[in-house]
Design a protein around this motif. Structure first.
Motif, PDB file in Angstrom:
ATOM      1  N   LEU A  49     -51.257  13.379  26.226  1.00  0.00           N
ATOM      2  CA  LEU A  49     -50.848  13.221  27.616  1.00  0.00           C
ATOM      3  C   LEU A  49     -50.309  11.820  27.867  1.00  0.00           C
ATOM      4  O   LEU A  49     -49.331  11.641  28.599  1.00  0.00           O
ATOM      5  N   GLU A  50     -50.920  10.827  27.263  1.00  0.00           N
ATOM      6  CA  GLU A  50     -50.433   9.445  27.391  1.00  0.00           C
ATOM      7  C   GLU A  50     -49.004   9.334  26.876  1.00  0.00           C
ATOM      8  O   GLU A  50     -48.145   8.690  27.505  1.00  0.00           O
ATOM      9  N   LYS A  51     -48.730   9.977  25.759  1.00  0.00           N
ATOM     10  CA  LYS A  51     -47.389   9.912  25.174  1.00  0.00           C
ATOM     11  C   LYS A  51     -46.375  10.679  26.021  1.00  0.00           C
ATOM     12  O   LYS A  51     -45.229  10.248  26.178  1.00  0.00           O
ATOM     13  N   GLU A  99     -38.348  16.717  23.011  1.00  0.00           N
ATOM     14  CA  GLU A  99     -38.738  15.301  23.031  1.00  0.00           C
ATOM     15  C   GLU A  99     -40.216  15.153  23.379  1.00  0.00           C
ATOM     16  O   GLU A  99     -40.925  14.331  22.784  1.00  0.00           O
ATOM     17  N   LEU A 100     -40.656  15.930  24.334  1.00  0.00           N
ATOM     18  CA  LEU A 100     -42.053  15.838  24.754  1.00  0.00           C
ATOM     19  C   LEU A 100     -43.001  16.276  23.643  1.00  0.00           C
ATOM     20  O   LEU A 100     -43.972  15.576  23.335  1.00  0.00           O
ATOM     21  N   THR A 101     -42.717  17.434  23.040  1.00  0.00           N
ATOM     22  CA  THR A 101     -43.624  17.931  21.998  1.00  0.00           C
ATOM     23  C   THR A 101     -43.615  17.026  20.769  1.00  0.00           C
ATOM     24  O   THR A 101     -44.660  16.827  20.142  1.00  0.00           O
ATOM     25  N   GLU A 102     -42.461  16.468  20.451  1.00  0.00           N
ATOM     26  CA  GLU A 102     -42.403  15.541  19.309  1.00  0.00           C
ATOM     27  C   GLU A 102     -43.235  14.299  19.579  1.00  0.00           C
ATOM     28  O   GLU A 102     -44.006  13.843  18.727  1.00  0.00           O
ATOM     29  N   ALA A 103     -43.085  13.733  20.786  1.00  0.00           N
ATOM     30  CA  ALA A 103     -43.848  12.541  21.139  1.00  0.00           C
ATOM     31  C   ALA A 103     -45.343  12.837  21.172  1.00  0.00           C
ATOM     32  O   ALA A 103     -46.170  12.009  20.775  1.00  0.00           O
ATOM     33  N   MET A 104     -45.699  14.040  21.623  1.00  0.00           N
ATOM     34  CA  MET A 104     -47.103  14.419  21.755  1.00  0.00           C
ATOM     35  C   MET A 104     -47.726  14.843  20.439  1.00  0.00           C
ATOM     36  O   MET A 104     -48.946  14.967  20.331  1.00  0.00           O
ATOM     37  N   GLY A 105     -46.891  15.095  19.422  1.00  0.00           N
ATOM     38  CA  GLY A 105     -47.402  15.508  18.122  1.00  0.00           C
ATOM     39  C   GLY A 105     -47.951  16.915  18.108  1.00  0.00           C
ATOM     40  O   GLY A 105     -48.941  17.201  17.434  1.00  0.00           O
ATOM     41  N   MET A 106     -47.304  17.812  18.850  1.00  0.00           N
ATOM     42  CA  MET A 106     -47.773  19.187  18.913  1.00  0.00           C
ATOM     43  C   MET A 106     -46.589  20.118  19.113  1.00  0.00           C
ATOM     44  O   MET A 106     -45.531  19.696  19.561  1.00  0.00           O
TER      45      MET A 106
END
Length: 199
Positions: A18-20, A37-44
């Protein structure tokens, strides 16, 4: 009796994810932040994101809550200052510092989040508008109190001043996101304080 198999353990930390996500939204806004972009940054992956956080709109609202938890105390502390001028100085100087932190995107998530929104994102834009309006009203109420206490001149308009201060704050956020330095923003605050009404 067969031993029950435990579910597959999560390979990510929801709080960190969530922070990412918050930082992606902070930097690129709601519309500008794509799901890849969101899922990549979140690692999921996307199914995991939906399972844990719901859709993109809900993820943004959770990110906004997280952002508020770390940034709202600045505003609360500003409102507690003994004079209206000190309220404004604490608020704007604190914003100048917060909006130019090296470890975070520059600007303000509440401003960056809705600079450009399509019709589909109107609920998000309206949420951010309501949040800014609520802050402006609280500032207005603080100025009304200051006027009643004799801290401000009799002809002082609390509503106009609250709108002015919030406009300056919002403009500083846009400027910092566009590359303005902390020094430049602090100079803007200097100018606001230089023109502060005399009692």
């Amino acid at each position: 009796m067969k031993e029950r198999k435990l579910g597959r353990p999560r390979t990510f930390d929801a709080d960190t994810a969530l922070e990412k996500a918050m930082k992606v939204f902070w930097e690129k806004g709601y519309e500008g932040s794509s799901l890849p972009e969101l899922t990549e940054a979140m690692g999921m992956n996307r199914p995991s994101m939906y399972a844990v956080f719901g859709n993109k709109e809900n993820l943004f609202k959770l990110a906004l809550e997280r952002y508020g938890a770390s940034h709202d105390p600045l505003f609360e502390a500003a409102l507690q200052q003994p004079t209206a001028r000190e309220v404004v100085e604490h608020f704007l100087r604190g914003n100048a510092d917060a909006q130019t932190e090296e470890e975070n995107p520059h600007g303000c998530l509440v401003i960056n989040g809705a600079l450009a929104c399509s019709d589909d994102a109107l609920p998000i834009r309206n949420t951010l508008i309501e949040r800014r309006a609520a802050a402006e009203d609280r500032l207005k109420q603080r100025f009304i109190r200051a006027s009643q206490e004799g801290d401000l001149p009799p002809n002082f308009c609390a509503g106009q001043m609250a709108r002015y201060v919030m406009t300056v704050s919002n403009g500083m956020a846009v400027q910092s996101a566009a590359g303005a330095t902390r020094e430049h923003l602090q100079q803007v605050v200097d100018q606001v304080l230089y023109g502060w009404p005399k009692k």
